[in-house]
Write a protein that holds these residues in place. Structure first.
Motif: not given
Length: 177
Positions: A1-18
């Motif tokens: 298993m690769n223990t370093i994950i690389k990639g492009k980010c998507w961001t969101c704020g606080d309290d994002v519900t299921v």
């Protein structure tokens, strides 16, 4: 298993519900179908993708960076974490995560790294490299390094096995020998 994950980010704020991760009307009930649910991830939070099947998935994000209490708002439901994997998400990094969503993510082999303050340091489309074991987060876009708590050995064993069910199956088979 690769223990370093690389990639492009998507961001969101606080309290994002299921329910904001994937609307309950898209939850598959006969079996946990992350691929199908992944077509509807974040449609209420990302502009221009509401009602567009695969809208988020086709944007090519690998990592979700969230604020406080990501995945809150419900008891133990696996659907949103399975949907994230189905949408191509390889890692969640957040200021904090609801305990149910954290546990469900690890159980489904979706790594989650907790790093208070990370949501203020990363922007949408930044590229990250995250070391799951030692918690080192490198923002490849800005060059900034941030320290987080790495994942423990038990969580890493579950992730390496491909999830809790696989982990238990392997352990049971080992004990049967």
């Amino acid at each position: 298993m690769n223990t370093i994950i690389k990639g492009k980010c998507w961001t969101c704020g606080d309290d994002v519900t299921v329910y904001q991760i994937v609307s309950e009307n898209h939850w598959t009930m006969e079996r946990l179908d992350g691929e199908a649910m992944g077509n509807w991830v974040f449609e209420s939070l990302e502009d221009g993708i509401a009602g567009v099947e695969g809208g988020f998935k086709h944007m090519g994000f690998d990592i979700v960076v969230a604020g406080r209490d990501f995945g809150c708002g419900s008891k133990s439901v696996e659907h949103p974490m399975a949907a994230l994997k189905g949408a191509g998400i390889k890692l969640v990094v957040a200021d904090s995560v609801s305990r149910y969503s954290y546990r469900n993510a690890i159980n489904l082999a979706l790594p989650v790294v907790i790093c208070p303050g990370i949501s203020r340091k990363v922007h949408k489309n930044d590229r990250l490299a995250v070391d799951l074991i030692n918690g080192k987060i490198l923002n490849c876009t800005t060059g900034e390094e941030t320290a987080a708590a790495g994942l423990g050995s038990f969580a890493m064993e579950i992730l390496a096995a491909g999830g809790l069910l696989n982990y238990v199956s392997v352990r049971v088979n080992e004990n049967d020998k």
